[in-house]
Each structure stands twice: as C-alpha cells, then as structure tokens.
Design a protein around this motif. Structure first.
Motif, PDB file in Angstrom:
ATOM      1  N   LEU A   7       0.846  -1.191   0.000  1.00 34.52           N
ATOM      2  CA  LEU A   7       0.000   0.000   0.000  1.00 34.52           C
ATOM      3  C   LEU A   7       0.886   1.246   0.000  1.00 34.52           C
ATOM      4  CD1 LEU A   7      -2.419  -1.217   2.788  1.00 34.52           C
ATOM      5  CD2 LEU A   7      -3.103  -0.840   0.410  1.00 34.52           C
ATOM      6  N   VAL A   8       0.783   2.046  -1.042  1.00 33.19           N
ATOM      7  CA  VAL A   8       1.581   3.265  -1.160  1.00 33.19           C
ATOM      8  C   VAL A   8       0.623   4.449  -1.261  1.00 33.19           C
ATOM      9  CG1 VAL A   8       3.249   4.540  -2.567  1.00 33.19           C
ATOM     10  CG2 VAL A   8       3.487   2.064  -2.277  1.00 33.19           C
ATOM     11  N   ARG A   9       0.856   5.454  -0.440  1.00 28.00           N
ATOM     12  CA  ARG A   9       0.052   6.674  -0.560  1.00 28.00           C
ATOM     13  C   ARG A   9       0.559   7.498  -1.739  1.00 28.00           C
ATOM     14  NH1 ARG A   9      -0.422  12.000   3.403  1.00 28.00           N
ATOM     15  NH2 ARG A   9      -2.091  12.988   2.197  1.00 28.00           N
ATOM     16  N   HIS A  10      -0.361   8.136  -2.443  1.00 33.36           N
ATOM     17  CA  HIS A  10      -0.007   8.987  -3.578  1.00 33.36           C
ATOM     18  C   HIS A  10       0.921  10.126  -3.149  1.00 33.36           C
ATOM     19  CE1 HIS A  10      -2.624  12.198  -2.119  1.00 33.36           C
ATOM     20  NE2 HIS A  10      -3.523  11.271  -1.860  1.00 33.36           N
ATOM     21  N   GLY A  11       1.564  10.772  -4.129  1.00 29.06           N
ATOM     22  CA  GLY A  11       2.409  11.929  -3.854  1.00 29.06           C
ATOM     23  C   GLY A  11       1.594  13.140  -3.428  1.00 29.06           C
ATOM     24  N   ARG A  12       2.276  14.133  -2.919  1.00 29.69           N
ATOM     25  CA  ARG A  12       1.624  15.344  -2.389  1.00 29.69           C
ATOM     26  C   ARG A  12       0.886  16.087  -3.508  1.00 29.69           C
ATOM     27  NH1 ARG A  12       1.884  18.071   2.282  1.00 29.69           N
ATOM     28  NH2 ARG A  12       1.677  20.340   2.336  1.00 29.69           N
ATOM     29  N   THR A  13      -0.311  16.594  -3.177  1.00 25.75           N
ATOM     30  CA  THR A  13      -1.143  17.318  -4.138  1.00 25.75           C
ATOM     31  C   THR A  13      -1.347  18.763  -3.685  1.00 25.75           C
ATOM     32  OG1 THR A  13      -3.246  16.873  -3.035  1.00 25.75           O
ATOM     33  CG2 THR A  13      -2.415  15.159  -4.530  1.00 25.75           C
ATOM     34  N   TRP A  14      -2.022  19.529  -4.556  1.00 23.79           N
ATOM     35  CA  TRP A  14      -2.296  20.920  -4.204  1.00 23.79           C
ATOM     36  C   TRP A  14      -3.279  21.016  -3.045  1.00 23.79           C
ATOM     37  CZ3 TRP A  14       0.946  24.452  -5.320  1.00 23.79           C
ATOM     38  CH2 TRP A  14       1.744  24.339  -6.464  1.00 23.79           C
ATOM     39  N   TYR A  15      -4.260  20.124  -2.973  1.00 21.82           N
ATOM     40  CA  TYR A  15      -5.163  20.150  -1.817  1.00 21.82           C
ATOM     41  C   TYR A  15      -4.437  19.751  -0.537  1.00 21.82           C
ATOM     42  CZ  TYR A  15      -9.809  21.243  -3.720  1.00 21.82           C
ATOM     43  OH  TYR A  15     -10.907  21.865  -4.237  1.00 21.82           O
ATOM     44  N   ASN A  16      -3.451  18.854  -0.621  1.00 24.08           N
ATOM     45  CA  ASN A  16      -2.604  18.587   0.541  1.00 24.08           C
ATOM     46  C   ASN A  16      -1.883  19.869   0.954  1.00 24.08           C
ATOM     47  OD1 ASN A  16      -1.542  15.337  -0.698  1.00 24.08           O
ATOM     48  ND2 ASN A  16      -3.301  15.835   0.564  1.00 24.08           N
ATOM     49  N   GLU A  17      -1.368  20.588  -0.044  1.00 22.94           N
ATOM     50  CA  GLU A  17      -0.635  21.827   0.212  1.00 22.94           C
ATOM     51  C   GLU A  17      -1.533  22.862   0.890  1.00 22.94           C
ATOM     52  OE1 GLU A  17       2.986  24.102  -0.203  1.00 22.94           O
ATOM     53  OE2 GLU A  17       2.597  21.998  -0.641  1.00 22.94           O
ATOM     54  N   TYR A  18      -2.782  22.949   0.439  1.00 20.72           N
ATOM     55  CA  TYR A  18      -3.705  23.958   0.950  1.00 20.72           C
ATOM     56  C   TYR A  18      -4.516  23.467   2.153  1.00 20.72           C
ATOM     57  CZ  TYR A  18      -2.794  25.974  -3.683  1.00 20.72           C
ATOM     58  OH  TYR A  18      -2.197  26.466  -4.817  1.00 20.72           O
ATOM     59  N   GLU A  19      -4.249  22.226   2.586  1.00 20.08           N
ATOM     60  CA  GLU A  19      -4.912  21.630   3.750  1.00 20.08           C
ATOM     61  C   GLU A  19      -6.431  21.636   3.586  1.00 20.08           C
ATOM     62  OE1 GLU A  19      -3.329  23.504   7.264  1.00 20.08           O
ATOM     63  OE2 GLU A  19      -1.414  22.465   7.057  1.00 20.08           O
ATOM     64  N   LYS A  20      -6.881  21.066   2.464  1.00 17.47           N
ATOM     65  CA  LYS A  20      -8.298  20.956   2.168  1.00 17.47           C
ATOM     66  C   LYS A  20      -8.724  19.487   2.148  1.00 17.47           C
ATOM     67  CE  LYS A  20      -8.758  25.256  -0.457  1.00 17.47           C
ATOM     68  NZ  LYS A  20      -9.774  25.866   0.445  1.00 17.47           N
ATOM     69  N   MET A  21      -9.988  19.247   2.429  1.00 24.07           N
ATOM     70  CA  MET A  21     -10.544  17.895   2.408  1.00 24.07           C
ATOM     71  C   MET A  21     -10.503  17.359   0.978  1.00 24.07           C
ATOM     72  SD  MET A  21     -11.652  17.267   5.612  1.00 24.07           S
ATOM     73  CE  MET A  21     -13.137  16.279   5.776  1.00 24.07           C
ATOM     74  N   GLN A  22      -9.890  16.203   0.816  1.00 26.79           N
ATOM     75  CA  GLN A  22      -9.675  15.668  -0.529  1.00 26.79           C
ATOM     76  C   GLN A  22     -10.064  14.194  -0.545  1.00 26.79           C
ATOM     77  OE1 GLN A  22      -6.246  16.219  -3.865  1.00 26.79           O
ATOM     78  NE2 GLN A  22      -5.529  15.487  -1.901  1.00 26.79           N
ATOM     79  N   GLY A  23     -11.334  13.940  -0.753  1.00 25.34           N
ATOM     80  CA  GLY A  23     -11.829  12.580  -0.835  1.00 25.34           C
ATOM     81  C   GLY A  23     -11.986  12.177  -2.280  1.00 25.34           C
ATOM     82  N   TRP A  24     -13.184  12.407  -2.836  1.00 23.32           N
ATOM     83  CA  TRP A  24     -13.412  12.127  -4.248  1.00 23.32           C
ATOM     84  C   TRP A  24     -13.106  13.328  -5.128  1.00 23.32           C
ATOM     85  CZ3 TRP A  24     -18.406   8.690  -4.953  1.00 23.32           C
ATOM     86  CH2 TRP A  24     -18.244   7.511  -4.228  1.00 23.32           C
ATOM     87  N   SER A  25     -12.886  14.497  -4.538  1.00 16.80           N
ATOM     88  CA  SER A  25     -12.354  15.618  -5.307  1.00 16.80           C
ATOM     89  C   SER A  25     -10.889  15.325  -5.594  1.00 16.80           C
ATOM     90  CB  SER A  25     -12.515  16.932  -4.534  1.00 16.80           C
ATOM     91  OG  SER A  25     -11.898  16.836  -3.259  1.00 16.80           O
ATOM     92  N   ASP A  26     -10.336  15.987  -6.595  1.00 20.29           N
ATOM     93  CA  ASP A  26      -8.990  15.612  -7.031  1.00 20.29           C
ATOM     94  C   ASP A  26      -8.215  16.856  -7.428  1.00 20.29           C
ATOM     95  OD1 ASP A  26      -7.101  13.652  -7.374  1.00 20.29           O
ATOM     96  OD2 ASP A  26      -8.004  12.767  -9.154  1.00 20.29           O
ATOM     97  N   THR A  27      -6.946  16.879  -7.104  1.00 20.02           N
ATOM     98  CA  THR A  27      -6.041  17.916  -7.583  1.00 20.02           C
ATOM     99  C   THR A  27      -4.743  17.259  -8.018  1.00 20.02           C
ATOM    100  OG1 THR A  27      -5.225  18.320  -5.329  1.00 20.02           O
ATOM    101  CG2 THR A  27      -7.007  19.737  -6.125  1.00 20.02           C
TER     102      THR A  27
END
Length: 216
Positions: A7-27
């Motif tokens: 199990l590998v977590r994906h790389g950092r995203t823009w929503y990770n950067e902006y500290e936003k809830m990111q479930g089925w939304s995608d950046t």
C-alpha cells in the motif's frame, strides 16, 4: 491463498498543500509530489510485482504510473474505484481544520484525532455523513463494503505468494491499519505521501505488518 499488498500513498497534491478535504475531489501532484513519487519508484524498482492497482483518482493514477515505469516488470496499472478515499460529500474541498471542527462539535470533539480517540475510527465516517446537510458523504458501512469489494477484485487476479502494488489514500491506509494492525504496530500519524504500508492477505484475512515506512 496468501499474498502481499504494498500500500503506497499517492504523492503530495495541491489540496494537501492547501490543507483541504480531498476525498473524491482531485487535484494534481505538486512538483514535490512528483519528486517523492519518483523516489518511491526508485526504492520499489526491483520489487517483483505481479500486478499494479490504483485508486481511480488522478493523483493516485499518476503516482502509480511513475512507479510502474521504473519497476522492472513494466506493469500496466489497473484502476479500482473501490480504493478511493472516503467521500466527504458537502465537506469536499473545504478546510480540513474547519471541517473536522464542525463535524466533531456535536460530539464534543474538536478534530479528527479527538473523534478517533473518543469514539473510534469508524465514527469519523459516520459523523461526516451525519454533519453533511445533504447526507451524501459515506458512512463507515458504505465505506467498508466498498473496500471489501475491492479486495474481492484483487483476489480474482492475485496468486499465492504474489506481491501486488496498490496506490491509494491516507485515510484509506490508516483505516486498514486501525482495523488490521498487528500488536507491535504503532499508529503515530497518518501515512506520509509516497510511504509504504504492507498488508498480508491470507484467505480473506488481512494483517498489517508494516505501517508508514519511508521510501525516500
């Protein structure tokens, strides 16, 4: 039949950067997200993966492609929507801190960690659905039924002794770790971007034997 899932977590995203809830939304992956995925790919390049699976979210698909291009077996990733992150409904794309405060407030919990501590991991999902004005968010029953369907799909592909790559999401990996960890595993934090968690699956029985291991 017994096999391993990396199990590998994906790389950092823009929503990770902006500290936003990111479930089925995608950046998209940030430059840093691509870089850590490339480092994970280098660490995993000689693992003899029999198959490569990924959530169908673009952030996971892109991370998987980076890893499989470097892996010696040059596998074609297969997308499984069953391994998406939880669906947060109304809270998708909103501030993480503000969302969890609103979700936990009726239960006298200020954030995600306090909900887990007081009520358990599954309550985080149930409380999201409860707090969602439209009740579109997934609760724990809907979520775990989906995940189990995903495991059944992998069972149809895997053979005894196989190593399967599965790129997915932080709360998905954490939830699996909470539910299936061995006694020596400590869950100090959510899994880092591009980290490795190892799950052993033996005749429908899951066991997490490594959690949040750095590949960088």
């Amino acid at each position: 039949m017994a096999y391993q899932i990396y199990l590998v977590r994906h790389g950092r995203t823009w929503y990770n950067e902006y500290e936003k809830m990111q479930g089925w939304s995608d950046t998209p992956l940030t430059d840093e997200g691509v870089a850590v995925a490339q480092k994970a790919a280098e660490a995993l390049k000689n693992v003899d993966f029999a198959a490569a699976m990924t959530s169908d979210m673009k952030r996971a698909v892109d991370t998987t492609r980076i890893i499989t291009r470097r892996n010696k077996n040059h596998l074609v990733p297969q997308e499984l929507a069953e391994f998406r992150e939880q669906f947060y409904g109304y809270f998708e794309g909103r501030s993480i801190d503000e969302s969890w405060f609103a979700i936990g407030k009726p239960h006298h919990a200020r954030n995600f960690a306090e909900i887990v501590k007081k009520y358990g991991f599954d309550a985080t999902m149930d409380f999201v659905k409860e707090a969602d004005p439209l009740h579109d968010a997934e609760d724990s029953t809907e979520y775990w039924n989906r995940i189990e369907r995903g495991f059944k799909k992998i069972d149809q592909i895997a053979k005894d002794g196989d190593k399967i790559l599965l790129v997915t999401h932080s709360i998905t990996i954490l939830g699996l770790a909470v539910r299936y960890k061995t006694p020596d595993i400590e869950l100090n934090d959510i899994p880092a971007n591009a980290s490795l968690t190892l799950l052993e699956r033996d005749n429908d029985v899951n066991k997490i034997t490594k959690y949040n291991q750095s590949l960088i």
